[in-house]
Write an enzyme that holds these catalytic residues in place. Structure first.
Site, PDB file in Angstrom:
ATOM      1  N   ASP A  79       0.862  -1.182   0.000  1.00  0.00           N
ATOM      2  CA  ASP A  79       0.000   0.000   0.000  1.00  0.00           C
ATOM      3  C   ASP A  79       0.898   1.231   0.000  1.00  0.00           C
ATOM      4  O   ASP A  79       1.681   1.442   0.928  1.00  0.00           O
ATOM      5  CB  ASP A  79      -0.879  -0.039   1.255  1.00  0.00           C
ATOM      6  CG  ASP A  79      -1.839   1.138   1.341  1.00  0.00           C
ATOM      7  OD1 ASP A  79      -1.690   2.106   0.568  1.00  0.00           O
ATOM      8  OD2 ASP A  79      -2.748   1.090   2.189  1.00  0.00           O
ATOM      9  N   CYS A 236      -3.249  11.718 -14.397  1.00  0.00           N
ATOM     10  CA  CYS A 236      -3.722  11.924 -15.764  1.00  0.00           C
ATOM     11  C   CYS A 236      -5.190  12.336 -15.760  1.00  0.00           C
ATOM     12  O   CYS A 236      -5.941  12.047 -16.696  1.00  0.00           O
ATOM     13  CB  CYS A 236      -3.481  10.701 -16.644  1.00  0.00           C
ATOM     14  SG  CYS A 236      -4.285   9.192 -16.070  1.00  0.00           S
TER      15      CYS A 236
END
Length: 309
Positions: A79, A236
């Site tokens: 993680d 993005c």
């Protein structure tokens, strides 16, 4: 030769990687940016890739091996908001390590049946290691892992130690809605409107859950950064909620974080973000996929105290 979108390459270039740096890619899969990092490092330094998806990390490993860039790399299933493994070359010897504990040998894809069975089960369940500890799934010969014991590799440093023994450069190319990626949006032609609505247009997911994840990834990446080191945050997505809002909140929390101008961007086909010194690429302006880029420097303690005053 491997392909990478020009905007994605700009995020890596903004880090200013030099041979000998120890670099961390906190959301590494599928691996194009990590390949570029290793290219820039040459035969000095190391690059560590972290991701939460085992199958995507496997694709990343395949890419590194295919293009001959695996020598100085490490890949961890972990993680990114809690990952804490420092560069191997900065790990001090631990006198408490059991001398009888096995050390890491040269990596091989041929592993014991029991280990392969456990991995297959984990892949089927698509979960992180149950104990919460990062799992190293690949390491190159020059990555500094060979010869270490597990307790040495996974040793966490005290918070103050990361300032001197952390990573020189960190890329946080955070999980996002990908709404600026043309190739990703085109996939919804097959996936359907319902999937697009759930993954991209769901305001609660975008503005709350996802931006909270992005902020936590940024916080942890900065924690693992050396003093005077450079972090690049990128997504993005074209939204403010996943970009400027995240960066602005982070800067408000951290007096030791300084947003920096990306000098080399003067010749790039991009425009300024809403927050000064940040950059945005988009299909109409740049003829690339959409990308947001922010460059942040970790100030030495003496400089950060001046910021507070």
């Amino acid at each position: 030769m491997y392909g990478i979108d020009a905007a994605s390459g700009a995020a890596v270039s903004a880090l200013g990687i030099s041979p000998g740096d120890h670099v961390l890619d906190l959301c590494a899969a599928p691996g194009a940016k990590l390949c570029m990092m290793l290219d820039l490092l040459g035969d000095k330094g190391t690059a560590t890739g972290v991701d939460v998806a085992r199958h995507r990390l496997a694709a990343c490993r395949t890419m590194l091996l295919k293009y001959g860039l695996a020598e100085r790399s490490r890949l961890f299933l972990a993680d990114g908001t809690t990952f804490s493994v420092p560069p191997t070359t900065n790990l001090p010897c631990d006198s408490l390590v059991d001398d009888h504990e096995d050390t890491f040998k040269q990596w091989t894809s041929r592993r014991p049946y029991k280990e392969r069975k456990q991995e297959a089960k984990a892949r089927k369940n698509s979960v992180l290691p149950q104990n919460g500890q990062p799992e190293i799934i690949f390491y190159g010969q020059g990555s500094g892992v060979i010869g270490l014991k597990k307790k040495q590799l996974y040793r966490s440093l005290d918070q103050d130690d990361y300032a001197y023994c952390g990573y020189d450069k960190v890329l946080v190319d955070a999980e996002c809605t990908h709404d600026g990626s043309i190739k990703h949006i085109q996939k919804f032609e097959q996936w359907g409107w319902t999937t697009l609505e759930r993954r991209v247009l769901d305001a609660e997911r975008t503005d709350r859950n996802l931006s909270a994840l992005q902020l936590n990834l940024l916080r942890n990446g900065f924690r693992l950064l050396k003093e005077a080191g450079t972090l690049v945050y990128s997504t993005c997505s074209l939204t403010h909620a996943q970009n400027e809002d995240v960066v602005d909140q982070f800067l408000a929390e951290n007096s030791s974080a300084e947003l920096q101008e990306i000098e080399m961007a003067k010749d790039w086909p991009c425009k300024s973000g809403r927050t000064p010194k940040t950059l945005r690429f988009d299909p109409s302006t740049s003829a690339t996929s959409g990308l947001f880029v922010a460059k942040i420097r970790k100030l030495p303690s003496n400089e950060s105290k001046k910021n507070v005053l």
